[in-house]
Design a protein around this motif. Sequence first.
Motif, PDB file in Angstrom:
ATOM      1  N   VAL A  14       0.811  -1.302  -0.089  1.00  0.00           N
ATOM      2  CA  VAL A  14      -0.038   0.029   0.031  1.00  0.00           C
ATOM      3  C   VAL A  14       0.910   1.114  -0.091  1.00  0.00           C
ATOM      4  N   ALA A  15       2.050   1.373   1.069  1.00  0.00           N
ATOM      5  CA  ALA A  15       2.685   2.417   0.852  1.00  0.00           C
ATOM      6  C   ALA A  15       3.538   2.547  -0.558  1.00  0.00           C
ATOM      7  N   THR A  16       4.041   1.943  -1.041  1.00  0.00           N
ATOM      8  CA  THR A  16       4.798   1.816  -2.364  1.00  0.00           C
ATOM      9  C   THR A  16       3.754   1.985  -3.372  1.00  0.00           C
ATOM     10  N   GLY A  17       2.738   1.184  -3.535  1.00  0.00           N
ATOM     11  CA  GLY A  17       1.845   1.481  -4.500  1.00  0.00           C
ATOM     12  C   GLY A  17       1.054   2.593  -4.553  1.00  0.00           C
ATOM     13  N   ALA A  18       0.495   3.290  -3.480  1.00  0.00           N
ATOM     14  CA  ALA A  18      -0.188   4.383  -3.468  1.00  0.00           C
ATOM     15  C   ALA A  18       0.723   5.647  -4.047  1.00  0.00           C
ATOM     16  N   SER A  19       1.891   5.692  -3.289  1.00  0.00           N
ATOM     17  CA  SER A  19       2.813   6.785  -3.938  1.00  0.00           C
ATOM     18  C   SER A  19       3.251   6.658  -5.391  1.00  0.00           C
ATOM     19  N   ILE A  20       3.377   5.398  -5.914  1.00  0.00           N
ATOM     20  CA  ILE A  20       3.607   5.282  -7.408  1.00  0.00           C
ATOM     21  C   ILE A  20       2.480   5.494  -8.082  1.00  0.00           C
ATOM     22  N   LEU A  21       1.155   5.109  -7.642  1.00  0.00           N
ATOM     23  CA  LEU A  21       0.100   5.408  -8.444  1.00  0.00           C
ATOM     24  C   LEU A  21      -0.165   7.026  -8.408  1.00  0.00           C
ATOM     25  N   ASN A  22      -0.100   7.783  -7.317  1.00  0.00           N
ATOM     26  CA  ASN A  22      -0.254   8.983  -7.104  1.00  0.00           C
ATOM     27  C   ASN A  22       0.888   9.792  -8.548  1.00  0.00           C
ATOM     28  N   SER A  23       2.044   9.243  -8.303  1.00  0.00           N
ATOM     29  CA  SER A  23       2.874   9.900  -9.311  1.00  0.00           C
ATOM     30  C   SER A  23       2.536   9.572 -10.813  1.00  0.00           C
ATOM     31  N   GLY A  24       1.945   8.625 -10.873  1.00  0.00           N
ATOM     32  CA  GLY A  24       1.605   8.388 -12.350  1.00  0.00           C
ATOM     33  C   GLY A  24       0.168   9.293 -12.511  1.00  0.00           C
ATOM     34  N   LEU A  25      -0.694   9.414 -11.788  1.00  0.00           N
ATOM     35  CA  LEU A  25      -1.878  10.188 -11.925  1.00  0.00           C
ATOM     36  C   LEU A  25      -1.537  11.733 -12.132  1.00  0.00           C
ATOM     37  N   ASN A  26      -0.413  12.127 -11.346  1.00  0.00           N
ATOM     38  CA  ASN A  26      -0.118  13.526 -11.668  1.00  0.00           C
ATOM     39  C   ASN A  26       0.427  13.963 -12.900  1.00  0.00           C
ATOM     40  N   LYS A  27       1.109  12.764 -13.561  1.00  0.00           N
ATOM     41  CA  LYS A  27       1.624  13.054 -14.926  1.00  0.00           C
ATOM     42  C   LYS A  27       0.449  13.001 -15.890  1.00  0.00           C
ATOM     43  N   ARG A  28      -0.627  12.667 -15.568  1.00  0.00           N
ATOM     44  CA  ARG A  28      -1.842  12.549 -16.637  1.00  0.00           C
ATOM     45  C   ARG A  28      -1.783  14.081 -17.184  1.00  0.00           C
ATOM     46  N   GLY A  29      -1.995  14.061 -18.600  1.00  0.00           N
ATOM     47  CA  GLY A  29      -2.108  15.521 -19.202  1.00  0.00           C
ATOM     48  C   GLY A  29      -0.957  16.498 -18.886  1.00  0.00           C
ATOM     49  N   ALA A  30       0.135  15.907 -18.725  1.00  0.00           N
ATOM     50  CA  ALA A  30       1.364  16.746 -18.672  1.00  0.00           C
ATOM     51  C   ALA A  30       1.677  17.646 -19.743  1.00  0.00           C
TER      52      ALA A  30
END
Length: 139
Positions: A14-30
């Motif tokens: 959960v700790a690693t997955g949430a961090s990486i998922l958040n990073s990916g979601l923040n790159k949407r529409g870069a």
Amino acid sequence: MKLPLRPHQLVLRVATGASILNSGLNKRGADEDTAMGLHGMAVGTYPFLDKLDPVTFARLLCAGEIALGTALLVPFVPNKLAGAGLSAFAAGLLGMYLRTPGMHKPGSLAPTSDGVPLSKDLWLLGAGLSLILEGCEKD
């Protein structure tokens, strides 16, 4: 139905997955400038990525992070598989740390202040390898 994970594995995922998922979601529409920055840093370490257009690279990076983060968060994805993905991702980030000038002190692996954000990815590699090794215990 019993989950294939023990509580400590779930916390790690959960700790690693949430961090990486958040990073990916923040790159949407870069935007193009952001895509060029991400691409430029990656190409400096991995020159073969120069063949990709910066916007395409950013989209692929975004999709990869979302997929990896989701795989870590879904408890039915086996530890070995989730750990292998996390380890590969972390190894790529650590490669950037080791190959990018100014990220670590000369003649040392100790990070400079600029290198701290990438050096911390060693923890991701440790988490990924731990998941792989725990997955091997059950075989």
